[in-house]
Design an enzyme around this catalytic site. Structure first.
Site, PDB file in Angstrom:
ATOM      1  N   ASN A   9       0.880  -1.174   0.000  1.00  0.00           N
ATOM      2  CA  ASN A   9       0.000   0.000   0.000  1.00  0.00           C
ATOM      3  C   ASN A   9       0.912   1.217   0.000  1.00  0.00           C
ATOM      4  OD1 ASN A   9      -1.757   2.087   0.519  1.00  0.00           O
ATOM      5  ND2 ASN A   9      -2.202   1.466   2.639  1.00  0.00           N
ATOM      6  N   LYS A  11       0.146   4.298  -0.340  1.00  0.00           N
ATOM      7  CA  LYS A  11      -0.482   5.532   0.181  1.00  0.00           C
ATOM      8  C   LYS A  11      -0.213   6.695  -0.803  1.00  0.00           C
ATOM      9  CE  LYS A  11       0.007   3.498   4.695  1.00  0.00           C
ATOM     10  NZ  LYS A  11       0.012   3.654   6.129  1.00  0.00           N
ATOM     11  N   HIS A  91      -9.384   1.219   4.796  1.00  0.00           N
ATOM     12  CA  HIS A  91      -8.109   1.399   5.513  1.00  0.00           C
ATOM     13  C   HIS A  91      -8.348   2.365   6.670  1.00  0.00           C
ATOM     14  CE1 HIS A  91      -4.058   2.752   6.419  1.00  0.00           C
ATOM     15  NE2 HIS A  91      -3.632   1.636   5.843  1.00  0.00           N
ATOM     16  N   GLU A  93      -6.835   4.832   7.692  1.00  0.00           N
ATOM     17  CA  GLU A  93      -6.672   6.257   7.354  1.00  0.00           C
ATOM     18  C   GLU A  93      -7.936   6.784   6.684  1.00  0.00           C
ATOM     19  OE1 GLU A  93      -2.905   5.830   5.310  1.00  0.00           O
ATOM     20  OE2 GLU A  93      -2.001   5.271   7.226  1.00  0.00           O
ATOM     21  N   GLU A 163      -5.545  -4.802  10.479  1.00  0.00           N
ATOM     22  CA  GLU A 163      -4.491  -3.810  10.690  1.00  0.00           C
ATOM     23  C   GLU A 163      -4.756  -3.045  11.985  1.00  0.00           C
ATOM     24  OE1 GLU A 163      -2.386  -2.628   6.804  1.00  0.00           O
ATOM     25  OE2 GLU A 163      -4.142  -1.382   7.028  1.00  0.00           O
ATOM     26  N   GLY A 169       2.539   2.228  10.700  1.00  0.00           N
ATOM     27  CA  GLY A 169       3.510   3.308  10.554  1.00  0.00           C
ATOM     28  C   GLY A 169       4.226   3.664  11.847  1.00  0.00           C
ATOM     29  N   SER A 208       3.400  -2.235  10.289  1.00  0.00           N
ATOM     30  CA  SER A 208       4.852  -2.332  10.520  1.00  0.00           C
ATOM     31  C   SER A 208       5.453  -3.683  10.118  1.00  0.00           C
ATOM     32  CB  SER A 208       5.181  -1.991  11.977  1.00  0.00           C
ATOM     33  OG  SER A 208       4.826  -0.651  12.252  1.00  0.00           O
TER      34      SER A 208
HETATM   35  P1  PGA Z   1       2.961   0.213   7.567  1.00  0.00           P
HETATM   36  O1  PGA Z   1       1.495   0.532   6.945  1.00  0.00           O
HETATM   37  O2  PGA Z   1       3.421  -1.085   6.990  1.00  0.00           O
HETATM   38  O3  PGA Z   1       3.814   1.384   7.131  1.00  0.00           O
HETATM   39  O4  PGA Z   1       2.796   0.145   9.041  1.00  0.00           O
HETATM   40  C1  PGA Z   1       0.570  -0.502   6.753  1.00  0.00           C
HETATM   41  C2  PGA Z   1      -0.693   0.053   6.146  1.00  0.00           C
HETATM   42  O5  PGA Z   1      -1.065   1.189   6.460  1.00  0.00           O
HETATM   43  O6  PGA Z   1      -1.372  -0.636   5.350  1.00  0.00           O
END
Ligand code: PGA
Length: 246
Positions: A9, A11, A91, A93, A163, A169, A208
């Site tokens: 992903n 983003k 997601h 976000e 998630e 992140g 992560s």
């Molecule tokens: P990350 O993000 O691997 O940077 O923690 C995962 C995601 O948001 O799908």
């Protein structure tokens, strides 16, 4: 029986120069047995498809409508036309920053499926929800509300991603035990979705994930792959993730 999926992903990251160097780094990626998917910014879907043939390309979001007066939205029908293979829906976000709630997300899932896209429905609890002890109720609601109205013909096109928001992140990955516990819980909840066979539905972990922790996660029976943000941006790292995934 459930194939491992490694889904990047990106983003709102990766300019054209970065996409080109990613493509050069994964050019020799062969002998992988997993499904390797990437969701770039939607404006780069065609470019990425043209550059890399071994990876399936998708979107990070779509509208709940195919067309109409919805300025700025991303039509699932047009994504399909563009050659998108899948779309990530819900997601954290999108849920937190863009206030997308379960009813809208369910409409998006149904619209994506109607257009022949695979849908990755994301669920995840915040740290507060985990610490309150209510997180399983939160996850169950996100899961079951998101899947309302699907039919058994959709079986091959539905994936779930767990998630935990506190792991995205932050560098704070869930332990393999924490992740497995939730994945087993979600698979059990999936049994109440008549249209799906829980044992055939892939459940990916996200938050992560990196080359140095992916194997410990994938060793668990209910973890069928990973949804990866930061560690999917560099070609070498994405290649490592795929090659470490059996
Ligand atoms: P990350 O993000 O691997 O940077 O923690 C995962 C995601 O948001 O799908």
């Amino acid at each position: 029986m459930r194939k491992t999926h490694i889904v990047g992903n990106w983003k709102m990251n990766q300019n054209l120069a970065e996409i080109n160097s990613f493509a050069s780094a994964v050019l020799d990626m062969n002998d992988i047995s997993c499904e390797a998917w990437i969701a770039p910014q939607a404006i780069h879907i065609s470019k990425l498809k043209e550059l890399i043939k071994t990876i399936k390309v998708g979107a990070q979001n779509c509208s709940n409508q195919n067309s109409g007066a919805y300025t700025g939205e991303l039509s699932p029908e047009s994504l399909k036309d563009l050659g998108a293979h899948f779309v990530i829906i819900g997601h954290s976000e999108r849920r937190a920053i863009f206030n997308e709630a379960d009813t809208l997300l369910n409409e998006k899932v149904l619209k994506a499926l109607e257009n022949g896209l695979k849908a990755i429905l994301c669920v995840g609890e915040t740290l507060e929800e985990r610490e309150s002890g209510e997180f399983k109720t939160v996850l169950k609601n996100q899961l079951l509300n998101g899947l309302k109205g699907i039919s058994s013909a959709d079986q091959e096109n539905i994936l779930i991603a767990y998630e935990p928001v506190w792991a995205i992140g932050t560098g704070k990955v869930a332990t393999p035990e924490q992740a497995q516990e939730v994945h087993a819980f979600l698979r059990n909840e999936l049994k109440s979705v008549e249209a799906l066979e829980a044992s055939r539905t892939p459940i990916l972990y996200g938050g992560s994930v990196k080359p140095d922790n992916i194997q410990g996660l994938l060793e668990n029976t209910d973890i069928d792959g990973a949804l990866v943000g930061g560690a999917s941006l560099k070609g070498e790292s994405f290649k490592d993730l795929c090659q470490l995934s059996k």
